[in-house]
Design a protein around this motif. Sequence first.
Motif, mmCIF file in Angstrom:
data_model
loop_
_atom_site.group_PDB
_atom_site.id
_atom_site.type_symbol
_atom_site.label_atom_id
_atom_site.label_comp_id
_atom_site.label_asym_id
_atom_site.label_seq_id
_atom_site.Cartn_x
_atom_site.Cartn_y
_atom_site.Cartn_z
ATOM 1 N N VAL A 18 0.870 -1.173 0.000
ATOM 2 C CA VAL A 18 0.000 0.000 0.000
ATOM 3 C C VAL A 18 0.907 1.223 0.000
ATOM 4 C CG1 VAL A 18 -1.972 -1.104 1.099
ATOM 5 C CG2 VAL A 18 -0.247 -0.034 2.517
ATOM 6 N N VAL A 19 0.474 2.245 -0.680
ATOM 7 C CA VAL A 19 1.231 3.492 -0.695
ATOM 8 C C VAL A 19 0.665 4.374 0.404
ATOM 9 C CG1 VAL A 19 1.939 5.494 -2.035
ATOM 10 C CG2 VAL A 19 1.667 3.273 -3.161
ATOM 11 N N LEU A 20 1.542 4.779 1.320
ATOM 12 C CA LEU A 20 1.144 5.631 2.440
ATOM 13 C C LEU A 20 2.137 6.782 2.557
ATOM 14 C CD1 LEU A 20 0.365 2.869 5.084
ATOM 15 C CD2 LEU A 20 -1.295 4.205 3.765
ATOM 16 N N GLY A 37 -4.258 5.335 -4.416
ATOM 17 C CA GLY A 37 -4.997 5.045 -3.191
ATOM 18 C C GLY A 37 -4.274 5.410 -1.905
ATOM 19 N N ASP A 38 -3.417 6.401 -1.947
ATOM 20 C CA ASP A 38 -2.649 6.814 -0.771
ATOM 21 C C ASP A 38 -3.561 7.577 0.184
ATOM 22 O OD1 ASP A 38 -0.922 8.138 1.045
ATOM 23 O OD2 ASP A 38 0.704 8.173 -0.419
ATOM 24 N N VAL A 39 -4.100 6.867 1.201
ATOM 25 C CA VAL A 39 -5.051 7.487 2.130
ATOM 26 C C VAL A 39 -4.428 8.636 2.909
ATOM 27 C CG1 VAL A 39 -6.569 5.482 2.349
ATOM 28 C CG2 VAL A 39 -4.669 5.757 3.945
ATOM 29 N N VAL A 40 -3.142 8.563 3.190
ATOM 30 C CA VAL A 40 -2.463 9.629 3.927
ATOM 31 C C VAL A 40 -2.486 10.922 3.112
ATOM 32 C CG1 VAL A 40 -0.216 10.417 4.794
ATOM 33 C CG2 VAL A 40 -1.026 8.105 5.322
ATOM 34 N N ASP A 95 -0.759 17.008 10.916
ATOM 35 C CA ASP A 95 -0.788 15.840 11.780
ATOM 36 C C ASP A 95 -1.693 14.800 11.134
ATOM 37 O OD1 ASP A 95 -0.443 14.200 14.028
ATOM 38 O OD2 ASP A 95 -2.117 15.119 15.085
ATOM 39 N N VAL A 96 -1.149 13.612 10.896
ATOM 40 C CA VAL A 96 -1.881 12.533 10.221
ATOM 41 C C VAL A 96 -1.930 11.309 11.120
ATOM 42 C CG1 VAL A 96 -1.957 11.024 8.195
ATOM 43 C CG2 VAL A 96 -1.042 13.341 7.983
ATOM 44 N N THR A 97 -3.089 10.671 11.159
ATOM 45 C CA THR A 97 -3.245 9.403 11.854
ATOM 46 C C THR A 97 -3.771 8.370 10.869
ATOM 47 O OG1 THR A 97 -3.785 10.531 13.927
ATOM 48 C CG2 THR A 97 -4.349 8.190 13.780
ATOM 49 N N VAL A 98 -3.058 7.264 10.742
ATOM 50 C CA VAL A 98 -3.504 6.133 9.925
ATOM 51 C C VAL A 98 -4.237 5.173 10.850
ATOM 52 C CG1 VAL A 98 -2.770 4.205 8.453
ATOM 53 C CG2 VAL A 98 -1.529 6.386 8.381
ATOM 54 N N LYS A 104 1.909 -2.236 9.567
ATOM 55 C CA LYS A 104 2.463 -1.402 10.625
ATOM 56 C C LYS A 104 3.078 -0.154 9.989
ATOM 57 C CE LYS A 104 1.359 -4.034 14.016
ATOM 58 N NZ LYS A 104 0.167 -3.645 14.780
ATOM 59 N N VAL A 105 2.725 0.990 10.505
ATOM 60 C CA VAL A 105 3.174 2.270 9.953
ATOM 61 C C VAL A 105 4.505 2.716 10.565
ATOM 62 C CG1 VAL A 105 2.597 4.729 9.850
ATOM 63 C CG2 VAL A 105 0.860 3.004 9.339
#
Length: 159
Positions: A18-20, A37-40, A95-98, A104-105
Motif C-alpha cells: 500500500v502506498v502511504l 490510493g494513498d489514504v495519507v 498531523d496525520v493518523t492512519v 504497521k506504519v
Amino acid sequence: MRIGQGFDVHAFGPGDCVVLGGVAVPHTHGVVAHSDGDVVIHALCDAVLGALALGDIGQHFPPGDERWRGADSRVFLRHCRALMRERGYVLGNADVTVVAERPKVGPHAAAMRECLAADLGCAVDAVSVKATTSERLGFTGRGEGIAAMAVVLLQRSGE
C-alpha cells in the motif's frame, strides 16, 4: 491562520503493498482505488483544500477522469501546495493518523514524513505521521481496508 481537516478510506484489494505518505509499504494486499490510493495524502489534500475553502480532492481530481487512473498521489499534494502558495499561505504543521490493524506504519513513518515535507515545502518537524488500530472493530479492525485522518494549520506567508 486557517485550519483544515481531512479523512480518506480505501478497501484492501489485490496487491503486495500500500502506498502511504508517498512510500510503498509492503503488505499482503493493495488497495482498490482510481489513483494509487494513498489514504495519507488524500486526507492531507482534503485538509489543505478545506483550510483554503476550495472543496475536496474529488473536485480537483475527479475519480471519473482517466487522467488520474493509477496516478501518484504526490502530484495531488504538490497541487495543493501550489494552491496554498497562490493564496499566500504556507503549512504551519500537519498531523496525520492512519487507522489500520496492518500494515504497521511505525517502521515507515520517518520516510513518509520526509516525502510529505518535501511535497508540502516545509520542515520535516512540521509533519507528524502516526497510527492506531481500531481494536479489531469495524472495517479496519476486520482488515477490510485502511483509513487516515489529517489536520493542518496554514499560516500566511512571512508570519
